[in-house]
Design an enzyme around this catalytic site. Structure first.
Site, PDB file in Angstrom:
ATOM      1  CB  THR A  40     -25.657 -61.558   4.495  1.00 55.74           C
ATOM      2  OG1 THR A  40     -27.022 -61.744   4.114  1.00 55.74           O
ATOM      3  CG2 THR A  40     -25.351 -60.067   4.511  1.00 55.74           C
ATOM      4  CB  CYS A  41     -20.812 -62.842   6.277  1.00 55.27           C
ATOM      5  SG  CYS A  41     -19.122 -62.441   6.767  1.00 55.27           S
ATOM      6  N   GLY A 115     -35.565 -73.649   2.057  1.00 57.58           N
ATOM      7  CA  GLY A 115     -35.957 -74.632   3.056  1.00 57.58           C
ATOM      8  C   GLY A 115     -37.001 -74.100   4.018  1.00 57.58           C
ATOM      9  CB  VAL A 180     -21.167 -51.368  12.307  1.00 54.35           C
ATOM     10  CG1 VAL A 180     -20.015 -52.032  11.555  1.00 54.35           C
ATOM     11  CG2 VAL A 180     -20.913 -51.418  13.812  1.00 54.35           C
ATOM     12  CG  HIS A 444      11.273 -50.099  19.353  1.00 56.09           C
ATOM     13  ND1 HIS A 444      10.410 -49.032  19.438  1.00 56.09           N
ATOM     14  CD2 HIS A 444      12.433 -49.636  18.828  1.00 56.09           C
ATOM     15  CE1 HIS A 444      11.033 -47.952  18.976  1.00 56.09           C
ATOM     16  NE2 HIS A 444      12.262 -48.296  18.603  1.00 56.09           N
TER      17      HIS A 444
END
Length: 465
Positions: A40-41, A115, A180, A444
């Protein structure tokens, strides 16, 4: 001797990580996957969703190009939705190809098919029993859908949203669920000019669970400022597809209301994909929510020599957590006494605009657990790099135990929070104190300066703040 040392059941993040790590340790590994490698990811979640979010960021930036001195003729910037998806899919395809090549180079044997497990605890694919000494179950998860929310051409989950074949975006959409997934897609839709309504059952409509409320509210304000209609406390009823639109009824504060939109995205969470694979029959205990029960110190299941990792176990359901669990499982098989995954201090990220990322305890969690703490926070508008980039929404918030005690919570919303949070992960997990971080030099101009500035304030002194 068995043909394989390990058979990995599932090719998602937990699965391919298990296979790759085990193979790199010299073990002979088989992996079983019924679909495209990456799970899925890679194919329907993390990667394609972030591809869409990046496209939305580009479109949003072009829309504000005049603030940087570039004139874009009004109305001439249009969205080529098929091209957006083509680019996104190109990234996915390239990563899948790379993953398959890596598995091949590590000499991992792949079995294509669905499987299952037999009563002997062995994996079976298309009638073939794979002879392996150990099994790692990585069966993943699927989107959750409640009764009355039947899927169709105008009602879909994140799986379909990231693999869109539409010619164009809808004019209006309802996102059901403010977690999310819902928040990320609401961010995509509103930035792409789609009229977006977000419906959430919990009172707080944006990221209601797990996130620090104060930091989450900065994201909520940004989404609402950009046009998202976020409705909390909404109990959504049965959806009605009219053939041209979808009617979305909901109850809020005892009052029945309804909206009508072009499309509906259901984002109410995910559920483990553990049914129909013979796990229980093989002696692998499954809890009443469908999760494989494991000893989280080793990722071992109730069946000897069978382990489980990733979305199929009751852990945060994050790809990077699945990677960590995979390493624990393989090390357990090797007898190396692994360090268990510290779930409380795992990193969490929401790739909305602005991004939000955190590690450790929220202020609400610290109060609930009775932990004494000090809190310091800084907004972005005073940071020179944030002003240069043109992204000053959000804040940085840190919780530490009193009297320069260890940092216990690190929360950021704003530009590149996903990347900046990694220093927080180290700080929390290495039990650094604010003074430990404060004396370190932050370059910076940089976004990370905000970290150093905030840590200094724990001493009662400050620079710019």
């Amino acid at each position: 001797m068995s043909e394989f040392d390990i058979c990995v059941l599932g090719g998602g993040p937990g699965g391919y990580a298990s296979a790759l790590y085990a193979a790199s340790a010299g073990l002979k590994v088989a992996i079983v996957e019924k679909d495209t490698m990456g799970g899925t990811c890679l194919n329907r979640g993390c990667i394609p969703a972030k591809g869409l979010l990046q496209a939305a960021e580009v479109y949003r930036t072009v829309g504000h190009a005049d603030t940087f001195g570039f004139k874009v003729p009004q109305g001439e910037t249009t969205i080529d939705w098929p091209q957006v998806n083509k680019r996104k899919q190109g990234v996915v395809d390239q990563l899948v190809k790379g993953l398959e090549g890596l598995l091949k180079r590590r000499k991992v044997t792949r079995f294509d098919g669905f499987g299952t497990m037999n009563k002997d605890g062995k994996v079976v694919v298309d009638g073939k029993v794979i002879d392996a000494d150990n099994v790692i179950i990585c069966s993943g998860s699927v989107p959750k859908v409640f009764p009355g929310m039947e899927l169709g051409p105008r009602v879909y989950t994140s799986d379909e949203a990231t693999n869109s074949t539409w010619d164009s975006l809808p004019k209006s959409v309802a996102v059901i669920g403010g977690g999310v997934i819902g928040v990320e897609f609401a961010s995509v839709y509103i930035d792409m000019g789609v009229e977006t309504t977000l419906l959430e059952f919990m009172p707080d409509p944006i990221l209601p669970i797990g996130t620090d409320r104060e930091v989450a509210n900065t994201v909520a304000r940004s989404l609402q400022k950009r046009g998202v209609k976020a409705i909390g406390g909404a109990k959504v009823g049965k959806l009605e597809d009219t053939g041209k639109s979808v009617k979305v009824p909901y109850e809020r504060k005892g009052k029945q209301e309804q909206i009508e939109v072009d499309q509906v995205l259901i984002a109410v969470g995910r559920t483990p994909a553990t049914s129909g694979q013979g796990f229980a029959e093989a002696g692998v205990k499954i809890d009443d929510r469908g999760f494989v029960e494991v000893d989280f110190n080793t990722m071992a299941t109730s069946r000897k020599n069978v382990y489980a990792v990733g979305d199929c176990v009751n852990s945060p359901g994050l790809a990077h957590v699945a990677y960590a669990e995979a390493i624990v499982a393989v090390k357990s098989i090797l007898g190396e006494n692994p360090v268990p995954v510290d779930y409380q201090n795992a990193p969490f990220i929401v790739y909305s605009h602005p991004e939000i990322a955190w590690v450790g305890l929220s202020e609400e969690a610290a109060k609930e657990q009775g932990i004494e703490y000090e809190v310091k926070k800084h907004p972005w508008p005073g940071n020179g790099r944030a002003m240069i980039v043109g992204e000053t929404e959000g804040m940085f918030k840190v919780l530490a135990k009193p009297n320069d005690g260890p940092i216990i919570g690190w929360h950021m919303s704003g530009p590149w929070a996903s990347e900046l949070m990694n220093s927080g992960y180290y700080a929390v997990n290495w039990e650094a104190t604010p003074s430990d971080v404060a004396h370190l030099i932050h370059a910076h101009p940089s976004l990370s300066e905000l970290i150093g500035e905030t840590m200094i304030t724990f001493s009662g002194r400050s620079l710019h703040g």
